[in-house]
Motif scaffolding. Structure first.
Motif: not given
Length: 254
Positions: A194, A215, A235
């Motif tokens: 991340r 995410e 998503r």
């Protein structure tokens, strides 16, 4: 092509009589986190290995940052690059495997320093300082003197990420980097990824971690039987898959 970090045009790859990739077309933009998902044996890892010419494509063309991977074009013909030339191109592409592949006889710090010292021939003091900063970045500033056998699987994988970053790549490839880890160690590796994504690193990630894809990912491709079945924003694909095969796969992993 210059605006794309990776461009794949009709990529085919076979092993013997088994067709593993059957015409892959996709593009990865600079600073994009591009997730590849699909069942085991669908060709995801093979495609990743084609990007840095660890596997040679049988047909089609792959470009990284506008340069043809593994070949040089002269007129209408392609000529395969010599291994030394391939290795030079490969320096700009970091790769993190399922298994950590660290040198067991070297400390974490030595593992991170090895490639810049041997491949780039950089001064040892400069390499050491950079390696220490990378270990700190992956949360292992206190583990530089530890050998791989003294580290957990998650720590070893974080060292492997630092080692890949030591060559200052323009592109990072992750081949299911958490699949060999105990569940409680997965998070620490995903946290490092991340951080990399937030820093603007272009990443192609083969993963079964759908939460991470949703995410962090900017784009997601579902591959099955060597073909791109569905593509879109993570998503959208994960929440509302359009293809029956995608729906079937996601129903088993979500």
């Amino acid at each position: 092509m210059s605006h794309q970090m990776v461009k794949a045009e009709n990529i085919h790859k076979s092993f013997g009589h088994v067709d593993v990739l059957k015409g892959i077309n996709l593009e990865v933009a600079p600073k994009e986190v591009f997730c590849l998902v699909g069942p085991s044996g669908s060709g995801k890892s093979t495609f990743l290995r084609c990007i840095n010419h660890l596997e040679k494509v049988d047909a089609g063309q792959l470009y990284v940052d506008g340069e043809l991977v593994g070949y040089r074009r002269r007129g209408d013909k392609l000529y395969e690059l010599r291994e030394k030339e391939v290795a030079a191109h490969r320096r700009d592409i970091g790769m993190v495997f399922q298994r950590f592949n660290l040198f067991a006889h070297m400390t974490a710090l030595q593992n991170v320093m090895e490639a810049p010292l041997r491949v780039r021939g950089e001064p040892k003091a400069v390499v050491r300082e950079h390696a220490e900063k990378l270990l700190d970045r992956v949360g292992l500033s206190n583990k530089g003197a530890s050998y791989p056998a003294q580290l957990s699987g998650g720590q070893q994988q974080r060292v492997a990420i630092a080692r890949a970053l030591a060559m200052q790549p323009k592109l990072m490839l992750f081949d299911e980097p958490t699949s060999a880890l105990d569940p409680e160690l997965v998070g620490e590796v995903l946290d490092v990824m991340r951080d990399l994504a937030e820093s603007g690193m272009t990443m192609i990630v083969v993963t079964h971690e759908m939460g991470f894809a949703r995410e962090v990912g900017d784009a997601l491709v579902f591959i099955d039987d060597g073909m791109v079945v569905e593509a879109g924003h993570p998503r959208d694909v994960l929440s509302n898959p359009q293809h029956a095969r995608t729906k079937s796969f996601l129903s088993k992993v979500l």
